[in-house]
Scaffold this motif. Structure first.
Motif, PDB file in Angstrom:
ATOM      1  N   TYR A 260     -30.601  13.390  10.282  1.00  0.00           N
ATOM      2  CA  TYR A 260     -30.617  13.633   8.838  1.00  0.00           C
ATOM      3  C   TYR A 260     -29.271  13.245   8.233  1.00  0.00           C
ATOM      4  N   GLY A 261     -28.217  13.807   8.792  1.00  0.00           N
ATOM      5  CA  GLY A 261     -26.884  13.568   8.242  1.00  0.00           C
ATOM      6  C   GLY A 261     -26.397  12.147   8.428  1.00  0.00           C
ATOM      7  N   VAL A 264     -28.250   9.585   6.036  1.00  0.00           N
ATOM      8  CA  VAL A 264     -27.895   9.723   4.614  1.00  0.00           C
ATOM      9  C   VAL A 264     -26.491   9.155   4.368  1.00  0.00           C
ATOM     10  N   SER A 318     -34.099  16.978  -0.343  1.00  0.00           N
ATOM     11  CA  SER A 318     -32.926  17.358  -1.135  1.00  0.00           C
ATOM     12  C   SER A 318     -31.711  16.490  -0.823  1.00  0.00           C
ATOM     13  N   GLN A 319     -31.689  15.865   0.386  1.00  0.00           N
ATOM     14  CA  GLN A 319     -30.580  14.981   0.754  1.00  0.00           C
ATOM     15  C   GLN A 319     -30.885  13.523   0.453  1.00  0.00           C
ATOM     16  N   THR A 323     -29.660  10.446  -3.015  1.00  0.00           N
ATOM     17  CA  THR A 323     -29.027   9.219  -2.524  1.00  0.00           C
ATOM     18  C   THR A 323     -29.813   8.000  -2.976  1.00  0.00           C
TER      19      THR A 323
END
Length: 386
Positions: A260-261, A264, A318-319, A323
């Protein structure tokens, strides 16, 4: 005219000279195939020859073994397999020796030629030790030889059916993971290894089924997304895209722990190659989950699902969404309409995201539209309309 001069003629800016040289090569190939491939190999391996000539020799050798048309490919394969075994042995030895050359044009051409020979011989149970030889090269202290051998492995994995290479998946995987490891000092070696890994992902399914081996692969790829070299990073994100396509069912743990991180952050990267691959990762997630939803809708009531939809897209909304909305504003007024760029990729991904999660996307998008629909900056105004 020498063979080197003929090969040089194929590179001439003069169309007449190129045509004459091409005809001379075709004539040599048809009159005496064995002598033709031996001559090409000699020029490819000749350290005193000009790099473009060596490259042309390697490409001509590859073309003598490969063809896009299936019928011609079969003819080329049979012609090679029927050639004298001694001749074939000399050619194979010559192309392998060329991998240690300091000239990158020559090693790349040799790698392509080796892949072409392997694609013909391995399915027939021949040249079984070629992978072992290449893997031994990967442990060499010669950085150039390591890069060329990893590049060759990549070409082989790309050109041969996964079924044929599956039996050697463990040894290939060990070599490419070692080359791609964060402790490898050469970023060129890492790039060659990650590219080879990308091409090998289809036939390492058995390794992906093993949690320990899967963890090593995923750790290696994730670490490569943090490489100081942009090419390594882009190749690593491309690997993640392919892994998601092939092994979605195995990705839950890795999504929660890192992906996920990482992805993004990758989407926001200044290098467009990296950003495009990170965006493509989420487009691929959406593709997979749309397909799973279609399967779910077609399933009979009471019948258990064959595969679980982990709803990665919904979890990351939400992430990922902010973006993508930001990236929509990165339009280039001077960009070619046919040129794929970050803004176009973000628009495509946003469309897929909407298909994947449905109405849940509406509420978080409305504030962006309301805020920018009348923005004096055309980038934001166009993004809001899009």
């Amino acid at each position: 005219m020498s063979f080197a001069e003929i090969l040089g003629g194929t590179l001439s800016p003069d169309a007449n000279i190129r045509e004459q040289a091409t005809r001379a090569l075709e004539s040599a190939e048809n009159e005496n195939f064995s002598q033709y491939v031996l001559s090409l190999t000699q020029e490819l391996a000749n350290e005193s020859a000009q790099p473009p000539v060596r490259s042309a020799a390697g490409i001509a050798l590859k073309n003598a073994l490969t063809a896009k048309d299936e019928t011609r490919q079969e003819q080329h394969s049979q012609r090679w397999l029927q050639a004298d075994e001694g001749v074939r042995g000399q050619v194979k030895q010559g192309v392998l020796v060329t991998l240690s050359s300091e000239n990158r044009q020559a090693t790349t051409a040799a790698a392509q030629a080796i892949a072409a020979i392997t694609a013909t011989e391995l399915p027939q149970g021949q040249w079984q030790d070629v992978i072992a030889t290449l893997l031994q090269n990967v442990t060499s202290s010669n950085t150039g030889l390591k890069i060329a051998s990893l590049q060759t492995i990549g070409f082989i994995c790309e050109s041969i059916s996964p079924d044929i290479l599956a039996a050697q998946s463990n040894t290939i995987l060990t070599a490419v993971v070692q080359g791609a490891n964060s402790e490898e000092p050469s970023q060129e070696v890492r790039y060659a290894a990650i590219t080879a890994l990308l091409n090998s992902l289809e036939f390492v399914r058995q390794n992906f089924d093993n949690e320990g081996e899967r963890n090593v692969i995923m750790q290696t790829v994730c670490e490569a997304t943090q490489s100081p070299d942009d090419s390594v990073q882009a190749a690593a994100f491309e690997c993640l895209v392919r892994i998601m396509q092939l092994y979605y069912d195995k990705m839950r743990f890795y999504m929660e722990k890192a992906l996920y991180g990482l992805t993004v952050i990758g989407m926001k990267h200044e290098d467009e190659k990296i950003a495009l691959q990170a965006i493509e990762f989420w487009s691929t997630v959406c593709d997979e989950e749309i397909e799973l939803q279609i399967e779910e809708d077609a399933r009979d009531p009471g019948q258990p699902p064959e595969r679980e939809n982990y709803q990665f897209a919904k979890t990351a909304l939400s992430q990922v969404l902010p973006t993508l909305l930001f990236l929509l504003t990165k339009q280039d007024a001077d960009a070619d309409e046919d040129e794929w760029n970050v803004s176009m990729a973000a628009a495509t991904c946003l469309s897929l995201l909407a298909q994947t999660i449905g109405n849940d996307i509406v509420a978080p998008v409305i504030p962006f539209v309301e805020q920018h629909i009348r923005n004096p900056d055309w980038h934001y105004r166009e993004a809001a309309v899009m």
